[in-house]
Design a protein around this motif. Structure first.
Motif, PDB file in Angstrom:
ATOM      1  N   ALA A 145     -52.514  77.895 -84.958  1.00 37.52           N
ATOM      2  CA  ALA A 145     -53.821  77.620 -84.366  1.00 37.52           C
ATOM      3  C   ALA A 145     -54.916  78.416 -85.074  1.00 37.52           C
ATOM      4  CB  ALA A 145     -53.808  77.948 -82.873  1.00 37.52           C
ATOM      5  N   GLU A 146     -54.625  79.666 -85.409  1.00 36.17           N
ATOM      6  CA  GLU A 146     -55.601  80.496 -86.128  1.00 36.17           C
ATOM      7  C   GLU A 146     -55.841  79.956 -87.533  1.00 36.17           C
ATOM      8  OE1 GLU A 146     -54.408  84.541 -83.642  1.00 36.17           O
ATOM      9  OE2 GLU A 146     -53.517  84.140 -85.604  1.00 36.17           O
ATOM     10  N   ARG A 147     -54.787  79.533 -88.178  1.00 40.19           N
ATOM     11  CA  ARG A 147     -54.919  78.896 -89.501  1.00 40.19           C
ATOM     12  C   ARG A 147     -55.835  77.689 -89.431  1.00 40.19           C
ATOM     13  NH1 ARG A 147     -49.813  75.728 -90.516  1.00 40.19           N
ATOM     14  NH2 ARG A 147     -50.923  74.472 -88.968  1.00 40.19           N
ATOM     15  N   ASP A 148     -55.616  76.846 -88.419  1.00 37.39           N
ATOM     16  CA  ASP A 148     -56.396  75.616 -88.311  1.00 37.39           C
ATOM     17  C   ASP A 148     -57.841  75.891 -87.906  1.00 37.39           C
ATOM     18  OD1 ASP A 148     -54.092  74.278 -88.997  1.00 37.39           O
ATOM     19  OD2 ASP A 148     -53.612  73.668 -86.940  1.00 37.39           O
ATOM     20  N   THR A 149     -58.076  76.939 -87.125  1.00 35.51           N
ATOM     21  CA  THR A 149     -59.444  77.294 -86.754  1.00 35.51           C
ATOM     22  C   THR A 149     -60.231  77.741 -87.976  1.00 35.51           C
ATOM     23  OG1 THR A 149     -58.768  77.930 -84.521  1.00 35.51           O
ATOM     24  CG2 THR A 149     -60.844  78.832 -85.319  1.00 35.51           C
TER      25      THR A 149
END
Length: 244
Positions: A145-149
Motif C-alpha cells: 500500500a505504501e509503495r502504491d501511494t
C-alpha cells in the motif's frame, strides 16, 4: 537547504523542467499520506543514531537528485533511516551511498566519488537518482500500500525526465515497480545485469538490473565495484552516451 535545492544537477534544456521538478520535490518533502512511514521517519529523526546526535535530520520525504536532462535514471528502494532520511539527499550519508557514488564517479556520471551531505559539491551529469518510496520504512520494508501511494511521485518524475533512455533498477523492489509502470508481464526474472526492453515507459527504452548497493550485498561480495561498473557502463552504452 530546502527540498527544491536538493534536486541539483545541470538542466541543459532550461528552467521549465527544473521548476516542475522543484514543485514535485516540495510535494514529496511535505507528503504525509502514509502514517506508518511518517511516524518512523520522524521518530528516527528525533531518536538519532549516536554518531549523528548533534545533526539536524531531514526527517521528511526525500526528493530525487541529479541531472534533470540525464539519459540514465537510477531507481532505488527507499531512503535509509540514517542516510537520506538524515541528509535529505538520495543515497547520501551512508555506506550504500559511498559505494554507489564512487561507482558513478568511476563511470563518468559524478564529479566526485563521495556524497556526504547536501551542498557538498556533488553534481551528476547524464544521471538522475530517485526511489520507488520516498520515506524511510521500518526494516527497509515498505508495504504494498505504501509503495502504491508513492507511485504517482515516481510516475510524474519519470515523465519530467524526458531525456531519459535507460532506467537502472537498484534491486528487485525497484525492478518490480518499473516493470509495473511499463506493463511488462510476465517480467523476466531479476538478476544482476538483466536487461529488459521497456516499450511503454515513456522515453525510457530499457531497464537494466543491478543488485542493490546495500551493506548486505557489498560487504558479502554479492555486489562488487567491478559488477557495479559493468552495469553502469552498459547503461551508458544503451543510452548512447560517450565512453566514461
Amino acid at each position: 537547504m530546502n527540498a527544491a535545492q536538493r534536486v541539483g544537477g545541470n538542466d541543459r534544456d532550461g528552467g521549465v523542467r527544473r521548476e516542475a521538478l522543484r514543485v514535485l520535490s516540495d510535494e514529496v518533502a511535505q507528503c504525509r499520506l502514509c502514517p506508518r512511514l511518517v511516524a518512523w521517519r520522524e521518530e528516527t529523526a528525533t531518536v538519532k543514531r549516536a554518531a549523528f546526535a548533534d545533526e539536524d535530520y531531514w526527517g521528511r520525504g526525500v526528493p530525487g537528485f541529479g541531472d534533470p536532462a540525464g539519459a540514465v535514471v537510477l531507481v532505488g528502494l527507499a531512503p535509509a533511516a540514517h542516510g537520506a532520511n538524515r541528509t535529505g539527499r538520495m543515497f547520501t550519508g551512508d555506506r550504500s551511498g559511498d559505494f554507489l557514488y564512487s561507482a558513478l564517479h568511476r563511470c563518468g556520471f559524478a564529479n566526485q566519488p563521495t556524497s556526504v551531505r547536501a551542498g557538498d559539491g556533488l553534481a551528476l551529469r547524464d544521471a538522475y537518482i530517485t526511489a520507488a518510496v520516498r520515506c524511510a520504512p521500518p526494516a527497509n520494508k515498505p508495504t504494498p500500500a505504501e509503495r502504491d501511494t508513492c507511485r504517482p511521485f515516481l510516475e510524474r518524475e519519470l515523465a519530467l525526465l524526458s531525456n531519459a533512455r535507460v532506467a537502472v533498477a537498484l534491486g528487485a523492489f525497484a525492478y518490480g515497480v518499473l516493470c509495473g509502470f511499463a506493463g511488462i508481464r510476465p517480467r523476466p526474472r531479476f538478476g544482476h545485469g538483466t536487461t529488459v526492453k521497456a516499450p511503454s515507459l515513456g522515453s525510457i527504452s530499457h531497464i537494466v538490473c543491478s543488485f542493490h548497493p546495500s551493506q548486505q550485498n557489498t560487504f558479502t561480495g554479492r555486489l562488487t565495484p567491478e559488477m557495479a561498473d559493468t552495469v553502469l557502463l552498459h547503461a551508458r552504452r544503451l543510452a548512447n552516451l560517450p565512453p566514461a
